[in-house]
Motif scaffolding. Structure first.
Motif, PDB file in Angstrom:
ATOM      1  N   GLU A  59       6.538  -0.028   9.684  1.00  0.00           N
ATOM      2  CA  GLU A  59       5.401   0.067   8.771  1.00  0.00           C
ATOM      3  C   GLU A  59       5.025   1.526   8.520  1.00  0.00           C
ATOM      4  N   ARG A  62       7.546   2.908   6.085  1.00  0.00           N
ATOM      5  CA  ARG A  62       7.297   2.378   4.741  1.00  0.00           C
ATOM      6  C   ARG A  62       6.083   3.061   4.111  1.00  0.00           C
ATOM      7  N   TYR A  63       5.044   3.262   4.904  1.00  0.00           N
ATOM      8  CA  TYR A  63       3.842   3.932   4.402  1.00  0.00           C
ATOM      9  C   TYR A  63       4.164   5.374   4.006  1.00  0.00           C
ATOM     10  N   PRO A 144       4.411  -5.634   5.122  1.00  0.00           N
ATOM     11  CA  PRO A 144       3.530  -6.074   6.207  1.00  0.00           C
ATOM     12  C   PRO A 144       2.813  -7.361   5.844  1.00  0.00           C
TER      13      PRO A 144
END
Length: 157
Positions: A59, A62-63, A144
């Motif tokens: 995550e 990805r962020y 997510p």
């Protein structure tokens, strides 16, 4: 068994019971094979923690990818005759204005109106790009779906 609130597992040396140390207290669980169950629970908790850490790392990546994409996002709009163009960044801030020689003889009010119209169109285009980037992040496979609160807290690091 949920491992979220499980801090530790041990075997009470006095009576041989399994002891679960949780957020809400210490719980003694009588069992015939306390040492074996203790090792199994510790192993499963460790594997669960690794899965959570991997999910948090995915995550975070990805962020960060999304933030990099947003930082590179630009949109440009031009007049019909291409005598002027305006470029804006993801925040809608004007980063470039280009004028050709064709604007020299034009009325300043018309130039101003055309520039404002270009800025508006460029901002609308960049807003759409930003929305697409964010939407892709939250709807793509692997996006997510509901990390637990501890995982979410760790994203802020």
């Amino acid at each position: 068994m949920s491992f979220r609130n499980l801090h530790d597992v041990s075997v009470d040396q006095g009576d041989g019971t399994l002891v679960l140390h949780t957020s809400t207290g210490r719980w003694a669980v009588p069992t015939a094979e306390a040492a074996l169950v203790c090792e199994v629970v510790k192993d499963r908790k460790t594997r669960w923690e690794h899965r959570i850490e991997a999910a948090v790392d995915r995550e975070r990546r990805r962020y960060q990818d999304m933030v990099r994409s947003l930082a590179q996002t630009r949109a440009t709009a031009s007049t019909r005759d291409h005598s002027m163009s305006v470029t804006v960044d993801a925040d809608g801030i004007t980063t470039d204005i280009e004028l050709t020689d064709r604007v020299r003889d034009r009325d300043p009010q018309a130039i101003s109106a055309d520039l404002m119209a270009c800025i508006g169109r460029a901002r609308a285009a960049v807003r759409e790009q930003v929305q697409d980037i964010v939407l892709e992040r939250y709807t793509a496979p692997g996006a997510p779906r509901g990390l637990d609160s501890a995982a979410i807290d760790r994203l802020a690091v």
